[in-house]
Design a protein around this motif. Sequence first.
Motif, mmCIF file in Angstrom:
data_model
loop_
_atom_site.group_PDB
_atom_site.id
_atom_site.type_symbol
_atom_site.label_atom_id
_atom_site.label_comp_id
_atom_site.label_asym_id
_atom_site.label_seq_id
_atom_site.Cartn_x
_atom_site.Cartn_y
_atom_site.Cartn_z
ATOM 1 N N PRO A 71 0.479 -1.518 0.298
ATOM 2 C CA PRO A 71 0.275 -0.063 0.276
ATOM 3 C C PRO A 71 0.461 1.395 0.069
ATOM 4 O O PRO A 71 0.244 2.256 0.159
ATOM 5 C CB PRO A 71 -1.013 -0.142 1.090
ATOM 6 C CG PRO A 71 0.170 -1.283 2.338
ATOM 7 C CD PRO A 71 0.635 -1.782 1.286
ATOM 8 N N SER B 13 9.290 -8.022 4.883
ATOM 9 C CA SER B 13 8.140 -9.329 6.353
ATOM 10 C C SER B 13 7.921 -9.750 5.491
ATOM 11 O O SER B 13 7.831 -10.220 3.866
ATOM 12 C CB SER B 13 6.870 -8.258 6.160
ATOM 13 O OG SER B 13 5.626 -8.566 5.569
ATOM 14 N N ASN C 265 -2.312 -9.321 -1.738
ATOM 15 C CA ASN C 265 -3.193 -8.683 -2.196
ATOM 16 C C ASN C 265 -2.765 -7.255 -3.180
ATOM 17 O O ASN C 265 -1.354 -7.568 -3.844
ATOM 18 C CB ASN C 265 -3.351 -7.214 -1.594
ATOM 19 C CG ASN C 265 -4.408 -8.128 0.141
ATOM 20 O OD1 ASN C 265 -4.956 -9.184 0.085
ATOM 21 N ND2 ASN C 265 -4.218 -7.626 1.809
ATOM 22 N N TYR D 37 -2.632 -3.079 -4.313
ATOM 23 C CA TYR D 37 -3.293 -1.646 -3.786
ATOM 24 C C TYR D 37 -2.575 -0.589 -5.167
ATOM 25 O O TYR D 37 -1.620 -0.797 -6.214
ATOM 26 C CB TYR D 37 -2.360 -1.473 -2.444
ATOM 27 C CG TYR D 37 -2.299 -2.168 -1.455
ATOM 28 C CD1 TYR D 37 -3.579 -2.604 -0.612
ATOM 29 C CD2 TYR D 37 -1.375 -3.179 -1.512
ATOM 30 C CE1 TYR D 37 -3.765 -3.036 0.991
ATOM 31 C CE2 TYR D 37 -1.604 -4.863 -0.060
ATOM 32 C CZ TYR D 37 -2.658 -4.047 0.798
ATOM 33 O OH TYR D 37 -3.119 -5.653 1.794
ATOM 34 N N LYS E 287 -7.973 -7.438 -2.678
ATOM 35 C CA LYS E 287 -7.689 -8.321 -1.486
ATOM 36 C C LYS E 287 -7.972 -9.748 -1.760
ATOM 37 O O LYS E 287 -8.822 -10.111 -2.260
ATOM 38 C CB LYS E 287 -8.532 -8.295 0.092
ATOM 39 C CG LYS E 287 -8.912 -6.546 0.390
ATOM 40 C CD LYS E 287 -7.254 -6.606 1.361
ATOM 41 C CE LYS E 287 -8.134 -5.848 2.437
ATOM 42 N NZ LYS E 287 -7.267 -6.181 3.468
ATOM 43 N N ILE F 207 -3.969 -14.733 1.602
ATOM 44 C CA ILE F 207 -2.311 -14.650 1.732
ATOM 45 C C ILE F 207 -1.736 -15.625 2.499
ATOM 46 O O ILE F 207 -1.593 -16.207 3.102
ATOM 47 C CB ILE F 207 -2.053 -13.545 2.672
ATOM 48 C CG1 ILE F 207 -2.907 -12.145 2.930
ATOM 49 C CG2 ILE F 207 -0.501 -13.146 3.155
ATOM 50 C CD1 ILE F 207 -2.346 -10.883 2.083
ATOM 51 N N GLN G 159 -10.688 2.956 -0.132
ATOM 52 C CA GLN G 159 -11.683 3.521 1.133
ATOM 53 C C GLN G 159 -11.807 4.930 0.579
ATOM 54 O O GLN G 159 -10.908 5.360 -0.325
ATOM 55 C CB GLN G 159 -10.165 3.877 1.645
ATOM 56 C CG GLN G 159 -9.671 2.538 2.353
ATOM 57 C CD GLN G 159 -8.483 2.692 3.620
ATOM 58 O OE1 GLN G 159 -7.461 2.600 2.560
ATOM 59 N NE2 GLN G 159 -7.930 2.840 4.947
ATOM 60 N N ASN H 258 3.782 0.543 13.791
ATOM 61 C CA ASN H 258 2.548 -0.002 13.854
ATOM 62 C C ASN H 258 2.269 -1.581 13.617
ATOM 63 O O ASN H 258 1.230 -2.253 13.715
ATOM 64 C CB ASN H 258 0.896 0.799 12.912
ATOM 65 C CG ASN H 258 0.901 2.057 14.535
ATOM 66 O OD1 ASN H 258 1.428 1.900 15.700
ATOM 67 N ND2 ASN H 258 -0.139 3.078 13.783
ATOM 68 N N LEU H 259 2.593 -1.149 12.204
ATOM 69 C CA LEU H 259 2.941 -2.591 10.944
ATOM 70 C C LEU H 259 3.923 -3.528 12.002
ATOM 71 O O LEU H 259 3.694 -4.736 12.373
ATOM 72 C CB LEU H 259 3.686 -2.439 10.077
ATOM 73 C CG LEU H 259 3.490 -3.237 9.155
ATOM 74 C CD1 LEU H 259 2.400 -4.607 8.647
ATOM 75 C CD2 LEU H 259 4.371 -2.786 8.076
ATOM 76 N N MET I 232 2.426 -7.582 13.791
ATOM 77 C CA MET I 232 2.848 -8.693 13.218
ATOM 78 C C MET I 232 2.869 -9.500 15.138
ATOM 79 O O MET I 232 3.348 -9.753 15.990
ATOM 80 C CB MET I 232 4.381 -8.599 13.134
ATOM 81 C CG MET I 232 3.937 -8.345 11.773
ATOM 82 S SD MET I 232 6.291 -7.916 11.187
ATOM 83 C CE MET I 232 6.225 -6.276 9.348
#
Length: 484
Positions: free
Chosen positions: A130, A180, A192, A194, A216, A221, A261, A424-425, A429
Amino acid sequence: MKKTQLTTTGGNPIADNQNSLTAGSRGPLLMQDYQLIEKLAHQNRERIPERTVHAKGSAAYGVFTVTQDITRYTKAGLFAKVGRKTDCLLRFSTVAGERGAADAERDVRGFAIKFYTDEGNWDMVGNNTPVFFVRDPYKFPDFIHTQKRHPKSNLRSNTAAWDFWSLSPESLHQVTILMSDRGLPRTLRHMNGYGSHTYSFINAKNERYWVKFHFKTLQGIQYLTNEEAEAIVAKDRESQQRDLFGAIERKEFPKWRFCVQIMPELEAETYRWHPFDVTKVWPHKDYPLIEVGVLELNRNPENYFAEVEQSAFSPSNIVPGIGFSPDKMLQARIFSYADAHRYRLGTHYEMLPVNRPKSPVNTYHADGPMRYDVPKGTDAYYEPNSFGGPVPDACFDEPPLKVSGDADRYDHNDGNDNYTQPGNLFRLMTPDQQERLFRNTAAAMDGVPEAIVQRQLVHFHKADPQYAAGVAKAVGVKNRAAGE
Ligand code: NDP
C-alpha cells in the motif's frame, strides 16, 4: 486435415523451408535466397527493449463485477450499476529482476490492471504493497539504480540498497513490508493489490472525494520463507508464471475483492496523516474499507509477446469519475509510464490490440512509425475545424482544485513522521512473523558495511526498539541505536 500453405510475410507461397538455396550441395549460399535473409533479419528484431523496471511479468484476462453501489462517490460508468461487468487484463511483475529473472524472489510485485470500460481504458497501476519507498519522484531514478546492477561488478548490491534506504528514512515503511512475509508471496494469487497512491472520485454532482484502492485476495495471503524460495528457484525460475497459467488452465480462477477507502475532499486539509504521501496508509479505523466488487481472472493470453510483453499500463489512463491527486509520485508516474511505452513500443502503442480501448478513440494525433489503423478520409484533421471533427465536452470538466504556496524545494522529511506507521505494522506482527522479519532483514544485509547497518538500526529503533534489537541480534552486531 487440409494443410495450411506456408507463406512469406508478403503472402507468397513458400516451396521449401528447410534447405537454403546454394550453388551445389556443399554451398556457398546464394544472395537471392531472400527468404533466408528475411528469416535471419526478422530474428534480429524479435526483441523490444525490456521495461527498465517490472520487466518480468505474468498476466491474465478477467472480469470485474460490481457488487455494491458507490455511485454517491463516483460517476464512473464501470461502477454505475450493481452487477455491471467490465473486461480486464491484470499484469503482475517483480520490480528489479530482468526479463529472465527468477519469480520466487523477495521483491515488491507490480499489480497493474487495465479495465476496458465504455469510457476508455482505466489503468490501475499498483503494487502488492500500500506504500512506496520514496515520496518525491526526484529520488526515483536513484532508488531504482540501487535495485539494479552495480556499474562495475554487474552484480546486485545489498550495500547500495541499504545505503540508500538508511539515508532515506521515508523508505522504512515499505522496507518493513518488503522484509516481512508479504515481501515474498507464495504465488501471484496469494497476495493483495493496492493502488498505493491517493486518487480522486468525482460524483454526478461534481463533488470530489479522495480514494485509495485495495484488492484483497480471496485465495488468502500465503508467503514463502527465503529457504523455500531458494529451493524453488533452484528448480524453477518461472514458478509464479507457471502457477498462474496452470491455475487458469485448470479453471481455478483467482479472485480479488475490490474495496475503496473514501475521504471527503476537505478532510485532506486537517487529517493527521498527509493523505497524498505515498509512504503512508490511511488506517482502517479512520477510513474503513468499502466493498465495491470482485475481480476474477479467467483467461490466459494466447500469445505472451503480443498480449503481455506489449501490454502497456499507465496511470494517465483514467475515466470520467476517477481523477488524480496532488501525490507527487503519482504525478511523475502519469508522465513517465506513458513515456516509457512510447520509447519501448512506439508512438502508437495504444493502438496495439491488447492496449486498444474497446470504446471509440477519436484523436487528432497524426502519423508516426507503425500506424496500425487506416483513418477514414476527412477534412477534419485539425482542431477547431468546420467539418464535423470530434470535439471536447465541458461536461467532463473536474471541479477546480485549490492549490497554494510559494514555489520552492521543500524538505519532504522535515516534520514528517516516518516511524509511527512502520512501528504499527511491526507491532501487529505475531512473534513468529517478527522473527522472520529479523531474519529476512539480516539476510538482505549480507555483506553490508557495519556503519550502514548501524545507520539503519537507528530507523528501526525509532519505529520500535524491539525491531532494532531483533535485527541487530539476527545480523550479529551490537545495537548501537539502543546504546550498546
Ligand atoms: P489494521 O489492523 O486495520 O490493518 C492492518 C493491515 O495490515 C491489514 O490490511 C493487513 O492486511 C495488513 N498486513 C498485515 N501484515 C502485513 C504485512 N506484513 N505487510 C503489509 N501489510 C500487512 O491496521 P491499520 O489500518 O491501522 O494499519 C496498521 C498498519 O498496517 C499500517 O501502519 C500499515 O503498515 C499496515 N497496513 C495498513 C493498510 C491500510 O490501508 N490501512 C494496508 C496494508 C497494510 P490483510 O487484512 O490483507 O491481512
